[in-house]
Scaffold this active site. Structure first.
Site, short mmCIF file in Angstrom:
data_model
loop_
_atom_site.label_atom_id
_atom_site.label_comp_id
_atom_site.label_asym_id
_atom_site.label_seq_id
_atom_site.Cartn_x
_atom_site.Cartn_y
_atom_site.Cartn_z
N ASP A 134 1.40 -1.49 -0.26
CA ASP A 134 0.17 -0.27 -0.25
C ASP A 134 0.72 1.55 0.11
OD1 ASP A 134 -2.51 1.05 -0.22
OD2 ASP A 134 -3.25 0.88 1.86
N TYR A 136 1.02 5.73 -0.58
CA TYR A 136 0.88 7.05 -0.02
C TYR A 136 1.10 8.15 -0.88
CZ TYR A 136 0.03 9.48 4.87
OH TYR A 136 -0.53 9.97 5.53
N HIS A 141 -4.29 13.82 0.90
CA HIS A 141 -4.85 12.96 2.06
C HIS A 141 -4.12 13.34 3.12
CE1 HIS A 141 -5.38 9.63 4.47
NE2 HIS A 141 -4.77 8.96 4.92
N ARG A 150 0.57 17.41 13.13
CA ARG A 150 1.60 18.02 12.87
C ARG A 150 0.97 19.06 12.95
NH1 ARG A 150 2.83 12.84 11.30
NH2 ARG A 150 3.11 14.11 9.30
N GLU A 205 -11.14 3.84 3.48
CA GLU A 205 -9.94 4.58 2.53
C GLU A 205 -10.00 3.91 1.17
OE1 GLU A 205 -6.27 3.66 3.94
OE2 GLU A 205 -6.76 5.34 5.45
N GLU A 207 -9.08 3.94 -2.68
CA GLU A 207 -8.09 4.06 -2.90
C GLU A 207 -8.13 3.17 -4.64
OE1 GLU A 207 -4.58 2.62 -1.22
OE2 GLU A 207 -5.25 3.18 0.61
N ASP A 239 -9.41 -0.10 1.71
CA ASP A 239 -8.11 0.17 2.79
C ASP A 239 -8.92 0.52 3.98
OD1 ASP A 239 -6.09 -0.99 4.10
OD2 ASP A 239 -5.23 0.31 3.22
N ARG A 243 -8.87 3.33 12.98
CA ARG A 243 -7.94 4.50 13.34
C ARG A 243 -7.69 5.05 14.79
NH1 ARG A 243 -6.69 5.87 8.88
NH2 ARG A 243 -8.39 6.27 7.30
N GLN A 246 -4.66 2.29 14.93
CA GLN A 246 -3.32 2.69 14.70
C GLN A 246 -2.64 3.59 15.37
OE1 GLN A 246 -5.23 4.54 10.34
NE2 GLN A 246 -3.19 4.79 9.85
N TYR A 250 1.55 2.66 16.04
CA TYR A 250 2.01 2.39 14.22
C TYR A 250 3.45 3.17 14.95
CZ TYR A 250 1.99 7.98 14.37
OH TYR A 250 2.08 9.23 13.82
N LYS A 259 -5.07 -2.23 9.91
CA LYS A 259 -5.08 -2.52 8.04
C LYS A 259 -5.05 -3.46 8.35
CE LYS A 259 -3.95 2.76 7.64
NZ LYS A 259 -4.80 3.05 6.94
N THR A 263 -9.80 -5.82 3.33
CA THR A 263 -9.25 -5.22 2.23
C THR A 263 -10.37 -5.33 1.06
OG1 THR A 263 -6.62 -4.88 3.27
CG2 THR A 263 -7.51 -3.94 1.00
N THR A 365 -4.58 6.86 0.30
CA THR A 365 -5.77 7.41 -0.63
C THR A 365 -6.57 8.35 -1.54
OG1 THR A 365 -6.37 6.60 2.33
CG2 THR A 365 -7.80 8.37 1.49
N GLU A 379 -10.58 12.49 7.31
CA GLU A 379 -10.70 13.95 6.49
C GLU A 379 -11.59 14.61 7.08
OE1 GLU A 379 -7.79 12.98 3.16
OE2 GLU A 379 -8.27 11.27 3.81
CA CA Z 1 -3.84 3.07 3.00
#
Ligand code: CA
Length: 444
Positions: A134, A136, A141, A150, A205, A207, A239, A243, A246, A250, A259, A263, A365, A379
Site C-alpha cells: 500500500d 501513500y 490526504h 502535526r 480509505e 483507493e 483499505d 484509526r 492505528q 503505528y 490495516k 481490504t 487514499t 478527513e
Molecule cells: Ca491505505
C-alpha cells in the site's frame, strides 16, 4: 505507452445490447477481466469479461470453440498465468474480444450461449495476490491527516522525494459484496492503561489498486522506461482502517493490525489498455522538487497520470431498512495523486525487489484538494471532531455497525466512451465477543 487503436473507437457498438446503454460501465471499449462462477453452483471458478450487464464465460467459450485464439490460462481459469504473459498477449486478446463482441460479428451465435447475466454471477478475487503493497500517493490526504497530528509540519520532508509505502497483507483481501466484523484491537484512551476491544474509530480509505502483469527477476530493477509494461490493470480498493488502533500501534514500525483485518476490491480488473484514452500529464506544482532521475521519464511527464473520477457512497442500516438509496459522501480524481503508477513500479523494484504477476499495489487514499473531498471519514470529520449529518438526520464521525460503504469510479472524456469500474462495496457487522482467558496464568 498504451497506444490508442480501433478498440477505443467510441462509435463501436456491441451485439450485447446492454453494453450500448450510455449508463453502462462495461461498454465494448472497456472489457475488464474477473473471476466468477454461476451463483448457487460449485462449478470451477472461471475467467469472465464484463460486457454490459453480462459476463462472457471464457472457459465455456473455449470449450465451445467460440474463441479460437484464447490464451490457454484463461480457458483454465488462471488469470495470474495470463497476467504474466505481459501486455502483448493482453492487447492481442483485447482486439480479438472487441471484434467478437461488436455488432455484426460472425462470432455472435457461438458466443451468445457463453453469456451469464452479472446478476447471476458469484464473483471472487480476480487472481491470486501474492503480495500487497500500500502506497501513500494522495498528497491531499497525507497533508490533511498530517495536519491533524502535526499542524506545524503536515507533510514530512521525505514525501516529495520518495513514494511512501508499506507491505500490507494479502490473506484478508476480499471481493466486493462481503461483510466483516468490526475488528477488535488495542487502543489508548484517556484511561491510564490501553484497552482491548471493538474498534471505536472504524474508517474506510478510497483507493485504487493496480495489478502487476509480467514481473521482474529478483535483483533486476524495472526502469521507468519499462514500468508501464509491467502493469496489468486496475480495481477500486477500500483499505479499511481502525484509526484508534492505528494511532496507538503505528510508531515506530508503521501500519499493522489497524490495516490488515479486511481490504475490499472491486471484482473487475480494468486493463491499462481500457484506461489509455484517459491518460494525462504528470505535473508537479511550481516550486516542488522534480522526481529523482530513476523516477522520471519523458513519457511519465507527458502522460503518466490517469483521469479517474472516484467516489465514496454510504448506506446506513436505517437507510437500507427504509429503502433509501446510498448517499454520495465525496468525489475526487486520481489525476491529483502525487506519484504515478509507473513511479510506484520503478521505486518498488529499484532495490532489486521482484514483483510478480498478480501482486497488488494500493494507491493510498485519494483525497481531492478541496474541502469535502477527503477520501476517509478521518478527513471529512476533522479527526472525528465534526460529525457529518446525513439527510435522514443520522450522524457519523466513524462507521457504525450495519453501514455499507461503496466505492465507485469512472473515466469520462469528450469524444471517448465513458467506462466504469463497478462497485466496491462491503458492510460492517458487530464485533465478535473478545476472547477472555478462562484462567489466570499459572505462577508455578
Ligand atoms: Ca491505505
Amino acid at each position: 505507452m498504451n497506444a490508442l487503436d480501433e478498440t477505443h473507437n467510441p462509435a463501436l457498438r456491441s451485439w450485447v445490447a446492454s453494453a450500448n446503454d450510455p449508463a453502462s460501465e462495461f461498454p465494448i471499449q472497456n472489457l475488464p477481466f474477473g473471476r466468477f462462477r454461476r451463483a448457487g453452483t460449485d462449478e470451477p471458478w472461471r475467467i469472465g469479461v464484463a460486457i454490459g450487464d453480462q459476463v462472457l464465460d471464457l472457459r465455456q467459450a473455449s470449450e465451445h470453440g467460440a474463441m479460437p485464439a484464447l490464451p490457454q490460462p484463461l480457458a483454465q481459469g488462471d488469470l495470474n498465468a495470463f497476467m504474466a504473459q505481459g501486455s502483448a498477449a493482453r492487447i492481442a486478446l483485447r482486439r480479438a474480444l472487441s471484434q467478437a463482441l461488436r455488432e455484426g460479428s460472425a462470432a455472435q451465435s457461438a458466443l451468445q450461449p457463453c453469456l451469464v447475466p452479472q446478476a447471476q454471477a458469484e464473483m471472487t478475487l480476480p487472481c491470486r495476490v501474492g503480495d500487497y503493497t500500500d502506497f501513500y500517493t494522495g498528497i491531499h490526504h497525507a497533508t490533511a491527516v498530517g495536519k491533524l497530528f502535526r499542524p506545524e509540519q503536515p507533510l514530512l520532508p521525505n514525501y516529495k522525494y520518495v513514494p511512501i509505502g508499506y507491505h500490507g497483507r494479502s490473506s484478508s483481501l476480499r471481493v466486493s459484496g462481503h461483510a466483516f466484523a468490526r475488528p477488535l484491537g488495542q487502543f489508548k484512551t484517556d484511561a491510564a492503561e490501553p484497552q482491548f476491544g471493538p474498534c471505536r474509530r472504524l474508517d474506510y480509505e478510497l483507493e485504487l489498486g493496480a495489478f502487476i502483469g509480467a514481473g521482474n527477476e529478483f535483483g533486476a530493477p524495472i526502469p521507468m522506461a519499462r514500468a508501464e509494461d509491467h502493469l496489468f490493470g486496475m480495481v477500486l480498493l477500500n483499505d479499511w482502517s481502525a484509526r484508534d488502533v492505528q494511532a496507538w500501534e503505528y510508531q515506530p514500525l508503521g501500519p499493522f493490525l489497524a490495516k490488515n483485518f479486511a481490504t475490499t476490491l472491486s471484482p473487475w480488473v480494468v486493463t491499462m489498455e481500457a484506461l489509455a484514452p484517459f491518460r494525462c500529464a504528470f505535473v508537479r506544482p511550481d516550486g516542488d522538487p522534480p522526481p529523482l532521475h530513476y523516477l522520471d521519464s519523458a513519457d511519465n511527464r507527458e502522460q503518466g497520470s490517469l483521469d479517474i473520477t472516484l467516489e465514496v457512497w454510504l448506506q446506513t442500516a436505517a437507510m437500507r431498512d427504509r429503502g433509501e438509496p446510498a448517499l454520495r459522501l465525496m468525489q475526487s480524481n486520481f489525476r491529483d495523486a502525487y506519484w504515478t503508477l509507473a513511479q510506484l513500479v520503478a521505486h518498488h523494484s529499484s532495490n532489486g525487489c521482484n514483483l510478480q504477476a498478480g501482486d497488488l499495489l494500493g494507491s493510498g487514499t485519494q483525497s481531492g484538494p478541496l474541502e469535502g473531498q477527503g477520501g476517509s471519514l478521518l478527513e471529512l470529520t476533522q479527526g472525528g471532531k465534526q460529525a457529518i449529518t446525513l439527510p435522514n438526520g443520522e450522524t457519523r464521525t466513524f462507521l457504525h455497525d450495519g453501514d455499507t460503504v461503496i466505492l465507485r469510479g469512472h473515466c469520462e472524456r469528450a469524444g471517448r466512451r465513458r467506462i466504469g469500474f463497478g462497485d466496491c462495496a462491503a458492510s460492517v457487522q458487530a464485533a465478535r465477543e473478545p476472547v477472555v482467558n478462562p484462567v489466570a496464568p499459572s505462577r508455578s
